[in-house]
Design a protein around this motif. Structure first.
Motif, mmCIF file in Angstrom:
data_model
loop_
_atom_site.group_PDB
_atom_site.id
_atom_site.type_symbol
_atom_site.label_atom_id
_atom_site.label_comp_id
_atom_site.label_asym_id
_atom_site.label_seq_id
_atom_site.Cartn_x
_atom_site.Cartn_y
_atom_site.Cartn_z
ATOM 1 N N MET A 1 -12.452 -7.917 -0.763
ATOM 2 C CA MET A 1 -11.246 -7.180 -1.118
ATOM 3 C C MET A 1 -11.229 -5.749 -0.596
ATOM 4 S SD MET A 1 -10.557 -8.309 -5.081
ATOM 5 C CE MET A 1 -9.126 -7.220 -5.172
ATOM 6 N N GLY A 2 -12.391 -5.216 -0.209
ATOM 7 C CA GLY A 2 -12.467 -3.795 0.070
ATOM 8 C C GLY A 2 -12.375 -3.022 -1.242
ATOM 9 N N THR A 3 -12.554 -1.717 -1.160
ATOM 10 C CA THR A 3 -12.482 -0.898 -2.373
ATOM 11 C C THR A 3 -11.413 0.185 -2.288
ATOM 12 O OG1 THR A 3 -14.265 0.519 -1.523
ATOM 13 C CG2 THR A 3 -14.901 -1.305 -2.971
ATOM 14 N N VAL A 4 -10.606 0.185 -1.229
ATOM 15 C CA VAL A 4 -9.517 1.152 -1.093
ATOM 16 C C VAL A 4 -8.244 0.542 -1.666
ATOM 17 C CG1 VAL A 4 -8.115 2.519 0.491
ATOM 18 C CG2 VAL A 4 -10.546 2.178 0.962
ATOM 19 N N TRP A 5 -7.822 1.032 -2.814
ATOM 20 C CA TRP A 5 -6.587 0.575 -3.461
ATOM 21 C C TRP A 5 -5.956 1.792 -4.119
ATOM 22 C CZ3 TRP A 5 -4.976 -4.476 -2.949
ATOM 23 C CH2 TRP A 5 -5.924 -5.367 -2.426
ATOM 24 N N TYR A 6 -4.933 2.347 -3.480
ATOM 25 C CA TYR A 6 -4.262 3.518 -4.039
ATOM 26 C C TYR A 6 -3.495 3.115 -5.307
ATOM 27 C CZ TYR A 6 -4.758 6.038 0.475
ATOM 28 O OH TYR A 6 -5.219 6.665 1.599
ATOM 29 N N ASP A 7 -3.315 4.075 -6.199
ATOM 30 C CA ASP A 7 -2.471 3.833 -7.363
ATOM 31 C C ASP A 7 -1.018 3.694 -6.906
ATOM 32 O OD1 ASP A 7 -2.023 4.008 -10.429
ATOM 33 O OD2 ASP A 7 -0.585 5.401 -9.556
ATOM 34 N N PRO A 8 -0.314 2.629 -7.318
ATOM 35 C CA PRO A 8 1.036 2.424 -6.797
ATOM 36 C C PRO A 8 2.052 3.458 -7.268
ATOM 37 C CG PRO A 8 0.526 0.779 -8.470
ATOM 38 C CD PRO A 8 -0.752 1.508 -8.178
ATOM 39 N N VAL A 9 1.964 3.907 -8.509
ATOM 40 C CA VAL A 9 2.950 4.866 -9.003
ATOM 41 C C VAL A 9 2.786 6.202 -8.294
ATOM 42 C CG1 VAL A 9 3.858 6.067 -11.028
ATOM 43 C CG2 VAL A 9 3.058 3.706 -11.241
ATOM 44 N N ALA A 10 1.552 6.676 -8.170
ATOM 45 C CA ALA A 10 1.314 7.935 -7.464
ATOM 46 C C ALA A 10 1.728 7.832 -5.999
ATOM 47 C CB ALA A 10 -0.158 8.326 -7.574
ATOM 48 N N THR A 11 1.393 6.706 -5.363
ATOM 49 C CA THR A 11 1.707 6.527 -3.944
ATOM 50 C C THR A 11 3.210 6.461 -3.716
ATOM 51 O OG1 THR A 11 -0.367 5.320 -3.636
ATOM 52 C CG2 THR A 11 1.306 5.078 -1.923
ATOM 53 N N LEU A 12 3.898 5.634 -4.495
ATOM 54 C CA LEU A 12 5.345 5.504 -4.315
ATOM 55 C C LEU A 12 6.066 6.777 -4.732
ATOM 56 C CD1 LEU A 12 5.825 1.827 -5.579
ATOM 57 C CD2 LEU A 12 5.782 2.639 -3.199
ATOM 58 N N GLY A 13 5.530 7.500 -5.701
ATOM 59 C CA GLY A 13 6.116 8.785 -6.068
ATOM 60 C C GLY A 13 6.009 9.793 -4.937
ATOM 61 N N PHE A 14 4.858 9.830 -4.280
ATOM 62 C CA PHE A 14 4.666 10.699 -3.116
ATOM 63 C C PHE A 14 5.657 10.350 -2.001
ATOM 64 C CE2 PHE A 14 2.192 10.639 1.021
ATOM 65 C CZ PHE A 14 2.389 11.975 1.333
ATOM 66 N N LEU A 15 5.816 9.058 -1.756
ATOM 67 C CA LEU A 15 6.693 8.626 -0.672
ATOM 68 C C LEU A 15 8.169 8.746 -1.040
ATOM 69 C CD1 LEU A 15 4.628 5.542 0.525
ATOM 70 C CD2 LEU A 15 4.644 7.860 1.484
ATOM 71 N N LEU B 1 2.868 -1.642 2.505
ATOM 72 C CA LEU B 1 2.326 -0.545 3.286
ATOM 73 C C LEU B 1 0.863 -0.781 3.642
ATOM 74 C CD1 LEU B 1 3.888 2.316 1.180
ATOM 75 C CD2 LEU B 1 4.347 1.947 3.618
ATOM 76 N N PRO B 2 0.467 -0.414 4.853
ATOM 77 C CA PRO B 2 -0.961 -0.394 5.174
ATOM 78 C C PRO B 2 -1.614 0.817 4.506
ATOM 79 C CG PRO B 2 0.284 0.528 6.980
ATOM 80 C CD PRO B 2 1.307 0.069 5.953
ATOM 81 N N ILE B 3 -2.871 0.993 4.716
ATOM 82 C CA ILE B 3 -3.644 2.157 4.271
ATOM 83 C C ILE B 3 -3.854 2.153 2.759
ATOM 84 C CG2 ILE B 3 -3.852 4.697 4.245
ATOM 85 C CD1 ILE B 3 -2.029 4.699 6.763
ATOM 86 N N GLN B 4 -2.775 1.984 1.978
ATOM 87 C CA GLN B 4 -2.890 2.079 0.525
ATOM 88 C C GLN B 4 -3.663 0.902 -0.089
ATOM 89 O OE1 GLN B 4 -0.946 -0.105 -1.754
ATOM 90 N NE2 GLN B 4 -0.408 -1.285 0.076
ATOM 91 N N SER B 5 -3.749 -0.210 0.613
ATOM 92 C CA SER B 5 -4.658 -1.289 0.205
ATOM 93 C C SER B 5 -5.323 -1.812 1.465
ATOM 94 C CB SER B 5 -3.916 -2.405 -0.528
ATOM 95 O OG SER B 5 -3.093 -3.137 0.342
ATOM 96 N N GLN B 6 -6.642 -1.933 1.411
ATOM 97 C CA GLN B 6 -7.375 -2.281 2.623
ATOM 98 C C GLN B 6 -8.281 -3.485 2.398
ATOM 99 O OE1 GLN B 6 -9.069 1.037 4.833
ATOM 100 N NE2 GLN B 6 -7.484 2.428 4.048
ATOM 101 N N SER B 7 -7.677 -4.568 1.927
ATOM 102 C CA SER B 7 -8.404 -5.818 1.842
ATOM 103 C C SER B 7 -8.829 -6.250 3.238
ATOM 104 C CB SER B 7 -7.509 -6.898 1.220
ATOM 105 O OG SER B 7 -8.096 -8.179 1.364
ATOM 106 N N THR B 8 -10.022 -6.790 3.353
ATOM 107 C CA THR B 8 -10.494 -7.249 4.658
ATOM 108 C C THR B 8 -9.704 -8.447 5.164
ATOM 109 O OG1 THR B 8 -12.185 -8.617 3.579
ATOM 110 C CG2 THR B 8 -12.828 -6.396 4.236
ATOM 111 N N ILE B 9 -8.903 -9.056 4.300
ATOM 112 C CA ILE B 9 -8.087 -10.192 4.718
ATOM 113 C C ILE B 9 -7.009 -9.761 5.701
ATOM 114 C CG2 ILE B 9 -6.456 -11.956 3.904
ATOM 115 C CD1 ILE B 9 -8.000 -11.950 1.264
ATOM 116 N N TYR B 10 -6.477 -8.531 5.535
ATOM 117 C CA TYR B 10 -5.342 -8.145 6.363
ATOM 118 C C TYR B 10 -5.402 -6.733 6.945
ATOM 119 C CZ TYR B 10 -3.963 -6.466 1.697
ATOM 120 O OH TYR B 10 -3.958 -5.896 0.447
#
Length: 315
Positions: free
Chosen positions: A69-83, A16-25
């Protein structure tokens, strides 16, 4: 060990985009994106036949790596639970959970609950991690993270199994007589190992249901897959393993703007013809990423891929 997707079929998923925002991608529009945008992307993946959606795992990014790396990295359990609550079919993957940052019983509690609530849609992707400051901050062992990951996978086989009172005994982790409910909806949660280093490939061969390479170019994949299979045979593991690949960036159609020299663009059948090369190498699932300038363009690209490219992947 368990297989997730049908054998002999090339399936496609996405990180998914948004939940991790490394400058690489990351694309520029993601910086101002909202949870609504993330939800619409997940709904599009669910509706259009994507096999999985995936979220990353970082606890904290040190200043020395923030620019890259950027500093935006959502927690995966919370994010996938929401989705999970707004989707019905698509699988939910951690790509990848850094197991060494948490005790296996804590990891099991989080992901068992996610699998239970989602009706059995979890794929637990795991990895060793690469940021020493994260490990130091939580009191985890960075130099020994490979051994910790091996033992964590073994412990999770029990902790995510069907027993209310899981039991495991090893040098690092020793537990029994401790109940964890709810249990996962799946009888055995699939564990896919991420990484392309020699240690990661060996770990996937010996312990995993699936392998998630980290950006191996096409010309390196056949040799990596051959080594993986040879190591698995040498270890006496006879269960099938689902092999992944991260494709080049994609744009279905003619973008009319620069999208990077490595991006696959053009007519759907030409893109499908190129992606079928992965299946010929022995790849079971491809992780796709689309070039886009907005959430709407991204979901349009996802829909175009599902409608016009995907039907040709298994011809």
């Amino acid at each position: 060990m368990t297989r997730v997707f049908p054998e002999g079929q090339l399936v496609y998923g996405m990180q998914l985009p948004i939940q991790s925002q490394s400058t690489i991608y990351a694309e520029a529009w993601e910086a101002a994106a909202t949870p609504h945008d993330l939800a619409e992307i997940a709904r599009t993946a669910d509706r259009t036949g994507f096999a999985y959606i995936a979220g990353c795992d970082h606890v904290a990014i040190p200043r020395r790596l923030a620019e890259a790396m950027g500093t935006v990295w959502y927690d995966p359990v919370a994010t996938l639970g929401f989705l999970a609550g707004i989707t019905r079919r698509v699988r939910l993957m951690s790509h990848v959970a850094v197991l060494g940052l948490r005790h296996p019983l804590l990891t099991a509690k989080q992901y068992a609950t996610l699998d239970h609530l989602s009706g059995g849609r979890l794929i637990l992707g795991v990895g060793a991690g690469h940021v020493p400051e994260e490990f130091e901050a939580v009191g985890a062992d960075f130099p020994g993270r490979g051994s910790v990951l091996n033992e964590s996978i073994d412990a999770l086989r029990s902790a995510l199994g069907p027993d209310e009172y899981p039991e495991h005994h090893s040098e690092l982790y020793d537990f029994e007589g401790l109940a964890q409910l709810p249990r996962p909806a799946q009888r055995q949660v699939p564990v896919w190992v991420g990484g392309s280093s020699p240690a990661a490939v060996r770990r996937a061969a010996e312990r995993a249901d699936g392998w998630l390479p980290q950006g191996d170019p096409r010309d390196r994949l056949p040799a990596q897959i051959a080594r993986l299979r040879a190591l698995r045979e040498a270890a006496g593991v006879t269960d099938p393993i689902e092999i992944g690949a991260i494709t080049e960036p994609l744009y279905v159609g003619e973008p009319g703007r620069p999208v990077g020299r490595r991006t696959l663009t053009g007519k759907p059948d030409a893109i499908a013809d190129s992606l079928r090369e992965y299946a010929a190498m022995g790849v079971d699932q491809i992780q796709v990423r689309f070039r886009s300038r907005s959430r709407t363009e991204l979901t349009d690209q996802m829909a175009a891929f599902a409608a016009d490219v995907a039907p040709h992947l298994n011809q």
